[in-house]
Each structure stands twice: as structure tokens, then as C-alpha cells.
Design a protein around this motif. Structure first.
Motif, PDB file in Angstrom:
ATOM      1  N   TYR A 244      38.908  27.603 -44.671  1.00  8.71           N
ATOM      2  CA  TYR A 244      38.796  26.093 -44.138  1.00  8.71           C
ATOM      3  C   TYR A 244      39.177  25.628 -43.058  1.00  8.71           C
ATOM      4  O   TYR A 244      40.305  26.284 -42.532  1.00  8.71           O
ATOM      5  CB  TYR A 244      39.606  25.410 -45.250  1.00  8.71           C
ATOM      6  CG  TYR A 244      39.356  25.640 -46.925  1.00  8.71           C
ATOM      7  CD1 TYR A 244      38.265  24.970 -47.508  1.00  8.71           C
ATOM      8  CD2 TYR A 244      39.716  26.505 -47.586  1.00  8.71           C
ATOM      9  CE1 TYR A 244      37.713  24.935 -48.656  1.00  8.71           C
ATOM     10  CE2 TYR A 244      39.444  26.935 -48.922  1.00  8.71           C
ATOM     11  CZ  TYR A 244      38.636  26.174 -49.533  1.00  8.71           C
ATOM     12  OH  TYR A 244      38.244  25.871 -50.546  1.00  8.71           O
ATOM     13  N   VAL A 246      40.593  23.356 -40.489  1.00  6.64           N
ATOM     14  CA  VAL A 246      41.322  21.944 -40.196  1.00  6.64           C
ATOM     15  C   VAL A 246      41.982  21.749 -38.897  1.00  6.64           C
ATOM     16  O   VAL A 246      41.933  22.711 -38.135  1.00  6.64           O
ATOM     17  CB  VAL A 246      42.377  22.052 -41.313  1.00  6.64           C
ATOM     18  CG1 VAL A 246      41.963  21.878 -42.952  1.00  6.64           C
ATOM     19  CG2 VAL A 246      43.325  23.031 -41.206  1.00  6.64           C
ATOM     20  N   ALA A 295      42.881  27.521 -49.444  1.00  8.78           N
ATOM     21  CA  ALA A 295      42.978  26.057 -49.553  1.00  8.78           C
ATOM     22  C   ALA A 295      44.382  25.570 -49.237  1.00  8.78           C
ATOM     23  O   ALA A 295      44.542  24.567 -48.498  1.00  8.78           O
ATOM     24  CB  ALA A 295      42.148  25.293 -50.442  1.00  8.78           C
ATOM     25  N   LEU A 299      45.875  23.298 -46.075  1.00  6.27           N
ATOM     26  CA  LEU A 299      46.244  21.789 -46.338  1.00  6.27           C
ATOM     27  C   LEU A 299      47.735  21.697 -45.684  1.00  6.27           C
ATOM     28  O   LEU A 299      48.279  20.861 -45.214  1.00  6.27           O
ATOM     29  CB  LEU A 299      46.262  21.517 -47.815  1.00  6.27           C
ATOM     30  CG  LEU A 299      46.779  20.291 -48.260  1.00  6.27           C
ATOM     31  CD1 LEU A 299      45.969  19.048 -47.574  1.00  6.27           C
ATOM     32  CD2 LEU A 299      46.693  20.095 -49.871  1.00  6.27           C
ATOM     33  N   THR A 302      48.357  21.117 -42.040  1.00  5.85           N
ATOM     34  CA  THR A 302      48.269  19.472 -41.496  1.00  5.85           C
ATOM     35  C   THR A 302      49.269  18.791 -41.680  1.00  5.85           C
ATOM     36  O   THR A 302      49.065  17.548 -41.384  1.00  5.85           O
ATOM     37  CB  THR A 302      46.805  19.106 -42.399  1.00  5.85           C
ATOM     38  OG1 THR A 302      47.290  18.867 -43.819  1.00  5.85           O
ATOM     39  CG2 THR A 302      45.619  19.969 -42.233  1.00  5.85           C
ATOM     40  N   PRO A 311      51.672  21.744 -51.020  1.00  7.81           N
ATOM     41  CA  PRO A 311      50.876  20.625 -51.732  1.00  7.81           C
ATOM     42  C   PRO A 311      51.403  21.127 -53.181  1.00  7.81           C
ATOM     43  O   PRO A 311      51.458  22.091 -53.661  1.00  7.81           O
ATOM     44  CB  PRO A 311      49.455  21.029 -51.372  1.00  7.81           C
ATOM     45  CG  PRO A 311      49.674  22.434 -51.110  1.00  7.81           C
ATOM     46  CD  PRO A 311      51.053  22.856 -50.186  1.00  7.81           C
ATOM     47  N   GLU A 315      46.478  18.097 -55.230  1.00  6.53           N
ATOM     48  CA  GLU A 315      46.047  18.105 -53.987  1.00  6.53           C
ATOM     49  C   GLU A 315      45.281  19.402 -53.211  1.00  6.53           C
ATOM     50  O   GLU A 315      44.183  18.929 -52.673  1.00  6.53           O
ATOM     51  CB  GLU A 315      47.286  18.071 -53.098  1.00  6.53           C
ATOM     52  CG  GLU A 315      48.253  16.823 -53.143  1.00  6.53           C
ATOM     53  CD  GLU A 315      49.510  16.902 -52.371  1.00  6.53           C
ATOM     54  OE1 GLU A 315      49.767  15.500 -51.608  1.00  6.53           O
ATOM     55  OE2 GLU A 315      50.212  17.707 -52.426  1.00  6.53           O
ATOM     56  N   VAL A 316      45.504  20.454 -53.774  1.00  7.31           N
ATOM     57  CA  VAL A 316      44.697  21.430 -53.542  1.00  7.31           C
ATOM     58  C   VAL A 316      43.494  21.362 -53.931  1.00  7.31           C
ATOM     59  O   VAL A 316      42.321  21.540 -53.386  1.00  7.31           O
ATOM     60  CB  VAL A 316      45.336  22.768 -53.886  1.00  7.31           C
ATOM     61  CG1 VAL A 316      44.575  24.073 -53.621  1.00  7.31           C
ATOM     62  CG2 VAL A 316      46.569  22.902 -53.393  1.00  7.31           C
ATOM     63  N   PHE A 319      41.479  18.869 -51.977  1.00  8.83           N
ATOM     64  CA  PHE A 319      41.134  19.357 -50.889  1.00  8.83           C
ATOM     65  C   PHE A 319      39.941  20.268 -50.749  1.00  8.83           C
ATOM     66  O   PHE A 319      38.948  20.258 -49.949  1.00  8.83           O
ATOM     67  CB  PHE A 319      42.360  20.062 -50.295  1.00  8.83           C
ATOM     68  CG  PHE A 319      42.304  20.828 -48.768  1.00  8.83           C
ATOM     69  CD1 PHE A 319      42.099  19.988 -47.703  1.00  8.83           C
ATOM     70  CD2 PHE A 319      41.600  22.040 -48.780  1.00  8.83           C
ATOM     71  CE1 PHE A 319      41.743  20.896 -46.456  1.00  8.83           C
ATOM     72  CE2 PHE A 319      41.537  22.795 -47.662  1.00  8.83           C
ATOM     73  CZ  PHE A 319      41.663  22.192 -46.459  1.00  8.83           C
ATOM     74  N   SER A 322      36.568  18.323 -51.365  1.00  8.47           N
ATOM     75  CA  SER A 322      36.373  17.589 -50.257  1.00  8.47           C
ATOM     76  C   SER A 322      35.823  18.614 -49.063  1.00  8.47           C
ATOM     77  O   SER A 322      35.203  18.153 -47.957  1.00  8.47           O
ATOM     78  CB  SER A 322      37.641  16.475 -49.520  1.00  8.47           C
ATOM     79  OG  SER A 322      38.535  17.353 -49.270  1.00  8.47           O
ATOM     80  N   HIS A 323      36.303  19.785 -49.133  1.00  8.52           N
ATOM     81  CA  HIS A 323      35.777  20.689 -48.037  1.00  8.52           C
ATOM     82  C   HIS A 323      35.266  21.825 -48.494  1.00  8.52           C
ATOM     83  O   HIS A 323      35.224  23.053 -48.336  1.00  8.52           O
ATOM     84  CB  HIS A 323      37.276  21.552 -47.668  1.00  8.52           C
ATOM     85  CG  HIS A 323      37.933  20.303 -46.616  1.00  8.52           C
ATOM     86  ND1 HIS A 323      38.696  19.397 -47.304  1.00  8.52           N
ATOM     87  CD2 HIS A 323      38.277  19.997 -45.161  1.00  8.52           C
ATOM     88  CE1 HIS A 323      39.365  18.588 -46.295  1.00  8.52           C
ATOM     89  NE2 HIS A 323      39.017  19.176 -45.149  1.00  8.52           N
TER      90      HIS A 323
END
Length: 324
Positions: A244, A246, A295, A299, A302, A311, A315-316, A319, A322-323
Motif C-alpha cells: 500500500y 501512503v 495494510a 496505516l 501515517t 491500529p 481500522e485495518v 483501510f 479504501s485502498h
């Protein structure tokens, strides 16, 4: 789910903040950290049963770490306290891309004083996975305690995990760490390396590293490369996965978040030493497990901090959605 026991150092990461105009930090802010402690917190934040084993000083920083572990949901029955040394400290400077550099205040420190006798008699009775890293290999007596923990965990049927997490500044000046590292690598079912650490071990070639791992107990090697391609290797297979992308704020705990999330998913699937080879033959399930870990690591970068950056599972998953 049986518990994931992480062994080694817990320390205070002092993160730099601001600049005095001459390129030096204006202040340092304390965060609870330490690689195996971070992994335990990562597991607990995801909802898994995590425990931490190690030694802390009976000082303010030891109190802070013990409280932070408890508040993060990590079991601390395997933590030992000592008056003979203070808790380890690390000062962390971040560049514009969130990459970190460390200045360690260790040795002497309390975590270096842990010995095999300090493991509780039933520490491994309900352990699904025992996890260590090389920071508990820098002192000969502590290295033997680490190896003894790996041996006891295996005897109890636990999967043994080793993250090299090499920090050259922690090793005695001029020491060749390779023999000590290989003593632990050959005891691990699962090994995680960064791309730089893979290069460090490959004094002859990557193929030679793999051959030596397969001669030991290792059945899965995972190699991360920040935002680059993730590679995995097994005795009869290998593969790659994209990661991912970021914007990194703080990479301090990224690898630990990856490892903790990977171990969490393995324990949730009841993957022990005997089941690991089968997982590798089921590529969709293996890749899903690795993507989840990637992931979590992405995350985490960030956010600032170590314990505080980990996280939770919702939340994972959000994420990942959304990714995609």
C-alpha cells in the motif's frame, strides 16, 4: 485463540519535536516502545490475546512501560522488575520522509539482565506463538535466554517467530553478529526480514540464505521493503505482493505492526508449526494474511509513535477497503 508471547526489550522512544534553527531537535517527547513490546501491543490492539516477557527497571520509565502495556491490553505476568539497572532509552530523529534514526542508551539496561530462570514455569503452556527479535541477542547471556525461550516454546508446540530487526548500534563495536543471528534464525518457524537485512545476511547470495534457513526449522520467510514489493519464500514456493502506498509520518513501528498483524492472523487461523506448510499451499489464504499485515504496517506509518500508532482491526479493514 491461544496467546501470542513476545519476548525482549521494552524501552522509551524519545521522538524529536521541532527544531532549534540549527538542525537539532528542540524537544524530545517520550513514547512507550521497543520492538517485541510493539508487536505485543499490535496484537492486543487488533483484539488478540497478547503477553509480553522481559525485564524492566524499577524506575519511572519502567513504571510507564508497565502501565502502557496494561492499558494497551497486553498481559504482563511475564514481566520481571529489577533494581540492578535502569530501563533502556532510545532517542529517535525523523527525516522529512518519516524515516527514523536511533541513538540508544543501552547497555547497561534492565532488559539485558533477563535470564532463563526468569521465565515463569508455565509461561509457554497456553502459547500459540512465541516471538523474538535480534535486540535480545546483543549480549551473550541474554542471547542464550532468547534461544532457551525459543526451545521451550517449540517443546510446548508453539510456532516460533523471529524478526531480525537489526540495530547495529546495539552490538559491541567490531562484533560480527552473523553467528549469533544464525543461532536464532535456525530455531524459527517464521522469519521476517527487511530487504536490507536480507542483503546483510546474503554474504554469498540470497539463495545461500534460503538454503541455510530450510536446513533449519524455518518454513516461511517474509521480506518487506517499505512501500516496495513484499516477497515471501518457502522451501518449495515463492511469491510477491504489491504493498500500500501512503505518505509516511513516522516509520518507527511499521515493521512491528506488520509482524504483530501477521502473527494475529496466523493465531486466529490456528496456524502452528505443523499447519504452516499447508497454509503456503493455499495461496489465496496466505496472500490475504500477508495483505492484512501490509495494510496494518502502512496505516501505522501515517501516525506518530509506537504503541500509540497501532491500529485496531476495524481500522485495518477500512483501510484495505479504501485502498483496494
Amino acid at each position: 485463540m491461544r496467546s501470542i508471547l513476545c519476548f525482549g526489550e521494552a524501552l522509551i522512544d524519545f521522538h524529536s519535536e521541532g527544531s532549534d534553527g540549527h538542525g537539532f531537535p528542540r524537544a524530545f517527547v517520550p513514547f512507550a516502545g521497543g520492538a517485541p513490546a510493539n508487536v505485543a501491543v499490535a496484537v492486543a490492539r487488533l483484539g488478540g490475546p497478547a503477553r509480553f516477557a522481559g525485564m524492566l527497571g524499577t524506575d519511572l520509565f519502567g513504571d510507564m512501560l508497565l502501565d502502557s502495556l496494561r492499558r494497551s491490553g497486553v498481559g504482563v505476568d511475564d514481566v520481571v522488575r529489577t533494581d540492578d539497572a535502569n530501563t533502556a532509552l532510545a532517542f529517535v530523529a525523523l527525516d522529512a520522509h518519516g524515516e527514523r534514526s536511533f541513538s540508544f542508551y543501552r547497555p547497561p539496561s534492565a532488559d539485558l539482565l533477563f535470564r532463563p530462570r526468569d521465565f515463569r514455569a508455565d509461561a509457554f503452556a497456553d502459547t500459540a506463538i512465541f516471538h523474538v527479535c535480534s535486540n535480545s541477542m546483543t549480549d551473550p547471556a541474554l542471547a542464550e535466554a532468547t534461544r532457551e525461550g525459543m526451545r521451550r516454546a517449540r517443546a510446548a508446540g508453539a510456532l516460533v517467530s523471529f524478526d531480525l530487526n537489526l540495530r547495529p548500534a546495539l552490538w559491541p563495536r567490531g562484533a560480527d553478529a552473523h553467528p549469533t543471528l544464525w543461532d536464532a534464525l535456525t530455531l524459527a518457524d517464521l522469519v521476517k526480514l527487511s530487504a536490507e537485512e536480507f542483503d546483510y545476511l546474503a554474504t554469498d547470495s540470497e539463495e545461500a540464505v534460503l538454503d541455510r534457513l530450510w536446513q533449519g526449522r524455518t518454513r516461511l520467510l517474509v521480506v518487506t521493503d517499505g512501500g516496495g514489493t513484499l516477497r515471501w519464500y518457502a522451501p518449495d514456493a515463492e511469491g510477491e505482493l504489491p504493498t500500500y502506498q501512503v505518505t509516511a509520518v513516522d516509520s518507527t513501528a511499521a515493521g512491528d505492526a506488520f509482524v504483530g498483524s501477521l502473527l494475529y492472523r496466523l493465531a486466529a487461523q490456528a496456524i502452528g508449526p505443523g499447519e504452516l506448510p499447508r497454509l503456503i499451499t493455499e495461496l489465496p489464504r496466505l496472500h490475504a494474511t500477508l495483505r492484512f499485515a501490509a495494510a496494518a504496517g502502512a496505516l501505522t506509518v501515517t501516525r506518530q509513535g509506537s504503541f500509540s500508532a497501532m491500529p485496531d482491526e476495524a481500522e485495518v479493514l477500512a483501510f484495505m477497503e479504501s485502498h483496494a
